[in-house]
Design a protein around this motif. Structure first.
Motif, PDB file in Angstrom:
ATOM      1  N   GLN A 119       0.908  -1.329  -0.047  1.00  0.00           N
ATOM      2  CA  GLN A 119      -0.126   0.071   0.018  1.00  0.00           C
ATOM      3  C   GLN A 119       0.874   1.199  -0.027  1.00  0.00           C
ATOM      4  O   GLN A 119       0.626   2.366  -0.835  1.00  0.00           O
ATOM      5  CB  GLN A 119      -0.916   0.020   1.235  1.00  0.00           C
ATOM      6  CG  GLN A 119      -1.683   0.801   1.138  1.00  0.00           C
ATOM      7  CD  GLN A 119      -3.141   0.853   0.163  1.00  0.00           C
ATOM      8  OE1 GLN A 119      -3.330  -0.225  -0.210  1.00  0.00           O
ATOM      9  NE2 GLN A 119      -3.342   2.092  -0.498  1.00  0.00           N
ATOM     10  N   GLU A 120       1.933   1.164   0.576  1.00  0.00           N
ATOM     11  CA  GLU A 120       2.826   2.237   0.756  1.00  0.00           C
ATOM     12  C   GLU A 120       3.364   2.577  -0.507  1.00  0.00           C
ATOM     13  O   GLU A 120       3.446   3.837  -1.105  1.00  0.00           O
ATOM     14  CB  GLU A 120       3.819   2.299   1.769  1.00  0.00           C
ATOM     15  CG  GLU A 120       4.993   3.186   1.625  1.00  0.00           C
ATOM     16  CD  GLU A 120       6.245   3.070   2.788  1.00  0.00           C
ATOM     17  OE1 GLU A 120       7.125   3.915   3.037  1.00  0.00           O
ATOM     18  OE2 GLU A 120       6.381   1.744   2.915  1.00  0.00           O
ATOM     19  N   GLU A 121       3.793   1.605  -1.545  1.00  0.00           N
ATOM     20  CA  GLU A 121       4.369   1.630  -2.881  1.00  0.00           C
ATOM     21  C   GLU A 121       3.180   2.183  -3.677  1.00  0.00           C
ATOM     22  O   GLU A 121       3.516   3.056  -4.606  1.00  0.00           O
ATOM     23  CB  GLU A 121       4.724   0.322  -3.114  1.00  0.00           C
ATOM     24  CG  GLU A 121       5.572   0.574  -4.567  1.00  0.00           C
ATOM     25  CD  GLU A 121       6.917   1.231  -4.652  1.00  0.00           C
ATOM     26  OE1 GLU A 121       7.175   1.766  -5.657  1.00  0.00           O
ATOM     27  OE2 GLU A 121       7.359   1.488  -3.496  1.00  0.00           O
ATOM     28  N   ILE A 122       2.213   1.552  -3.673  1.00  0.00           N
ATOM     29  CA  ILE A 122       0.834   2.172  -4.404  1.00  0.00           C
ATOM     30  C   ILE A 122       0.673   3.708  -4.286  1.00  0.00           C
ATOM     31  O   ILE A 122       0.459   4.353  -5.041  1.00  0.00           O
ATOM     32  CB  ILE A 122      -0.291   1.269  -4.197  1.00  0.00           C
ATOM     33  CG1 ILE A 122      -0.175   0.018  -4.487  1.00  0.00           C
ATOM     34  CG2 ILE A 122      -1.528   1.834  -4.844  1.00  0.00           C
ATOM     35  CD1 ILE A 122      -1.331  -1.067  -4.091  1.00  0.00           C
ATOM     36  N   ALA A 123       0.748   3.743  -2.977  1.00  0.00           N
ATOM     37  CA  ALA A 123       0.496   5.435  -2.820  1.00  0.00           C
ATOM     38  C   ALA A 123       1.708   6.375  -3.255  1.00  0.00           C
ATOM     39  O   ALA A 123       1.610   7.337  -3.724  1.00  0.00           O
ATOM     40  CB  ALA A 123       0.433   5.655  -1.047  1.00  0.00           C
ATOM     41  N   ARG A 124       2.859   5.771  -3.306  1.00  0.00           N
ATOM     42  CA  ARG A 124       4.276   6.356  -3.926  1.00  0.00           C
ATOM     43  C   ARG A 124       3.853   6.672  -5.376  1.00  0.00           C
ATOM     44  O   ARG A 124       4.219   7.880  -5.874  1.00  0.00           O
ATOM     45  CB  ARG A 124       5.209   6.080  -3.177  1.00  0.00           C
ATOM     46  CG  ARG A 124       6.502   6.563  -3.870  1.00  0.00           C
ATOM     47  CD  ARG A 124       7.959   5.991  -3.577  1.00  0.00           C
ATOM     48  NE  ARG A 124       8.168   6.238  -2.067  1.00  0.00           N
ATOM     49  CZ  ARG A 124       8.105   5.158  -1.073  1.00  0.00           C
ATOM     50  NH1 ARG A 124       7.546   3.978  -1.634  1.00  0.00           N
ATOM     51  NH2 ARG A 124       8.125   5.458  -0.002  1.00  0.00           N
ATOM     52  N   ILE A 125       3.396   5.871  -6.022  1.00  0.00           N
ATOM     53  CA  ILE A 125       3.383   5.838  -7.498  1.00  0.00           C
ATOM     54  C   ILE A 125       2.075   6.729  -8.008  1.00  0.00           C
ATOM     55  O   ILE A 125       2.290   7.589  -8.775  1.00  0.00           O
ATOM     56  CB  ILE A 125       3.025   4.349  -7.990  1.00  0.00           C
ATOM     57  CG1 ILE A 125       4.308   3.495  -7.949  1.00  0.00           C
ATOM     58  CG2 ILE A 125       2.615   4.607  -9.232  1.00  0.00           C
ATOM     59  CD1 ILE A 125       3.979   1.901  -8.160  1.00  0.00           C
ATOM     60  N   ALA A 126       1.155   6.794  -7.103  1.00  0.00           N
ATOM     61  CA  ALA A 126      -0.016   7.574  -7.130  1.00  0.00           C
ATOM     62  C   ALA A 126       0.519   9.010  -7.183  1.00  0.00           C
ATOM     63  O   ALA A 126      -0.081   9.955  -7.759  1.00  0.00           O
ATOM     64  CB  ALA A 126      -1.183   7.237  -6.201  1.00  0.00           C
ATOM     65  N   LEU A 127       1.386   9.291  -6.047  1.00  0.00           N
ATOM     66  CA  LEU A 127       1.652  10.601  -5.997  1.00  0.00           C
ATOM     67  C   LEU A 127       2.355  11.160  -6.877  1.00  0.00           C
ATOM     68  O   LEU A 127       2.465  12.325  -7.387  1.00  0.00           O
ATOM     69  CB  LEU A 127       2.291  10.778  -4.551  1.00  0.00           C
ATOM     70  CG  LEU A 127       3.002  11.984  -4.140  1.00  0.00           C
ATOM     71  CD1 LEU A 127       2.019  13.113  -3.899  1.00  0.00           C
ATOM     72  CD2 LEU A 127       3.810  12.110  -3.030  1.00  0.00           C
ATOM     73  N   ASP A 128       3.380  10.322  -7.531  1.00  0.00           N
ATOM     74  CA  ASP A 128       4.280  10.699  -8.788  1.00  0.00           C
ATOM     75  C   ASP A 128       3.218  11.073  -9.714  1.00  0.00           C
ATOM     76  O   ASP A 128       3.611  11.963 -10.529  1.00  0.00           O
ATOM     77  CB  ASP A 128       5.216   9.606  -9.072  1.00  0.00           C
ATOM     78  CG  ASP A 128       6.355   9.327  -7.979  1.00  0.00           C
ATOM     79  OD1 ASP A 128       6.562  10.123  -7.192  1.00  0.00           O
ATOM     80  OD2 ASP A 128       6.722   8.267  -7.984  1.00  0.00           O
ATOM     81  N   GLN A 129       2.211  10.209 -10.239  1.00  0.00           N
ATOM     82  CA  GLN A 129       1.655  10.636 -11.216  1.00  0.00           C
ATOM     83  C   GLN A 129       0.751  11.816 -11.154  1.00  0.00           C
ATOM     84  O   GLN A 129       0.633  12.798 -12.036  1.00  0.00           O
ATOM     85  CB  GLN A 129       0.386   9.324 -11.414  1.00  0.00           C
ATOM     86  CG  GLN A 129      -0.613   9.708 -12.336  1.00  0.00           C
ATOM     87  CD  GLN A 129       0.135   9.778 -13.933  1.00  0.00           C
ATOM     88  OE1 GLN A 129       0.898   8.716 -14.168  1.00  0.00           O
ATOM     89  NE2 GLN A 129      -0.106  10.600 -14.664  1.00  0.00           N
ATOM     90  N   LYS A 130       0.154  12.312  -9.715  1.00  0.00           N
ATOM     91  CA  LYS A 130      -0.365  13.426  -9.383  1.00  0.00           C
ATOM     92  C   LYS A 130       0.471  14.856  -9.711  1.00  0.00           C
ATOM     93  O   LYS A 130       0.015  15.687  -9.861  1.00  0.00           O
ATOM     94  CB  LYS A 130      -1.001  13.463  -8.220  1.00  0.00           C
ATOM     95  CG  LYS A 130      -2.100  12.445  -8.098  1.00  0.00           C
ATOM     96  CD  LYS A 130      -3.434  12.699  -9.025  1.00  0.00           C
ATOM     97  CE  LYS A 130      -4.335  11.650  -8.869  1.00  0.00           C
ATOM     98  NZ  LYS A 130      -5.445  11.626  -9.835  1.00  0.00           N
TER      99      LYS A 130
END
Length: 364
Positions: A119-130
């Motif tokens: 979940q931490e990794e998914i949230a980091r990827i989502a932040l990069d996209q945003k």
């Protein structure tokens, strides 16, 4: 024959009456001579010469004396913490052993938690996209190809992704247990692979540099102890060290009416353990005093403690003193006048106002 006795008694009576009538009885015990003058009496004794005593004296040697306050104490760790699990899970890594050392911030235990890590990794990827979407919206807005509301929406989406990453990181961080300070691992309560729940005791860490000596000072000596002053400490194993007073409590123990004090000792190698008994010597502020033999302390007529002293006129007088310390060299007293000499022998033979003969250097 009876008649003869009566005649003899009558004659004796007549003779006695005649003797009394002459008046000669008045001369018995009289101090007068036949010429009616008093007989010379014994000569009056000559005036008594006052006795001048010989005493030994010494000039007072004034010193600045710091009175020692001796206490009993015990060593304790500067900091002590009992680490506990912050989440439920199986121990995946245990990077500490009993008696070992840990550094501040070191990760000492990790729990299994693949879901939280993912979940931490998914949230980091989502932040990069945003973040990328916000950059594009910013350029379009600057070129006039998009509205300000679109730019605001992109910025809000980026902020939400950052908040989601922070939440995921906090969840994953609970799987990792870190040392709050450098110290010695005093106890380890878990094993690798063990299941633990939130709050389960994991280990005890002690910070032993500096190590503290905790003691208690009486209310009489409290005013003489100050934070930052030097203290000498002798440990039970014979080690002697100098430390610094770090704390003087301002509230007395209800049971003993004494005040806790803490002395910090350097312990860079952490060789000094917690729980060792110690003898502490604290030192009061220096005062002007004189070291005198115990034998020359005397009492005044009113019972006051002091010394017999001699001024420049060789007249003895009493000087009241206060005993502030007892040392192997003698008693340390304060209150001795500056312009006198201390009587070291013969002090009990003279009184205030007596003129004495000084034999300096005798009997000291």
């Amino acid at each position: 024959m009876p008649k003869f006795h009566r005649i003899a008694a009558f004659c004796v009576m007549i003779g006695a009456v005649a003797w009394i009538a002459t008046g000669e009885f008045s001369s018995v015990g009289s101090a007068q001579t036949a010429e009616g003058k008093e007989s010379p009496t014994a000569e009056a004794p000559a005036a008594i010469t006052p006795l001048i005593r010989t005493v030994s004296v010494a000039d007072p040697a004034f010193i600045d004396h710091a009175r020692a306050i001796r206490l009993s104490g015990i060593t304790e760790a500067d900091k002590r913490v009992e680490l506990a699990a912050r989440a439920d899970g199986v121990i995946a890594a245990l990077a500490m052993t009993k008696g070992g050392m840990v550094e501040v911030g070191a990760e000492v235990m990790t729990l299994e938690g693949p879901e939280a890590v993912a979940q931490e990794e998914i949230a980091r990827i989502a932040l990069d996209q945003k973040e990328r979407d916000l950059e594009v919206a910013q350029k379009l807005f600057e070129g006039g190809s998009t509205s300000e509301s679109n730019l605001t929406n992109a910025r809000s989406a980026r902020d939400a992704a950052a908040a989601e990453l922070a939440r995921a990181q906090a969840t994953a961080d609970r799987l990792r247990l870190k040392a709050p300070f450098a110290g010695v691992v005093d106890a380890v309560s878990v094993e690798l692979g063990e299941w633990v729940q939130t709050g389960t005791p994991v280990a005890t860490i002690l910070s032993l540099d500096p190590i503290l000596v905790k003691a208690e000072v009486s209310e009489v000596d409290l005013a003489a102890v100050a934070v930052g002053s030097t203290a000498k400490v002798r440990l039970a194993n014979g080690t002697e060290m100098e430390g610094t007073v770090r704390l003087v409590a301002r509230e007395a123990s209800a049971q003993t009416r004494t005040f806790p004090v803490e002395i910090a000792l350097p312990n860079p190698r952490m060789t000094l353990p917690s729980g060792m008994t110690a003898q502490v010597s604290l030192f009061a502020q220096p005062v002007r005093a004189v070291v005198v033999p115990r034998s020359i302390i005397t009492l005044s007529d009113t019972g006051e403690l002091g010394l017999r002293v001699v001024g420049k006129d060789n007249v003895a007088k009493f000087a009241a003193v206060q005993i502030i310390d007892d040392t192997p060299e003698g008693l340390v007293v304060m209150g001795v006048p500056e312009d006198v000499r201390i009587v070291t022998a013969g002090q009990d033979l003279v009184r205030d106002g007596d003129t004495v003969e000084v034999a300096s250097g005798v009997g000291q």
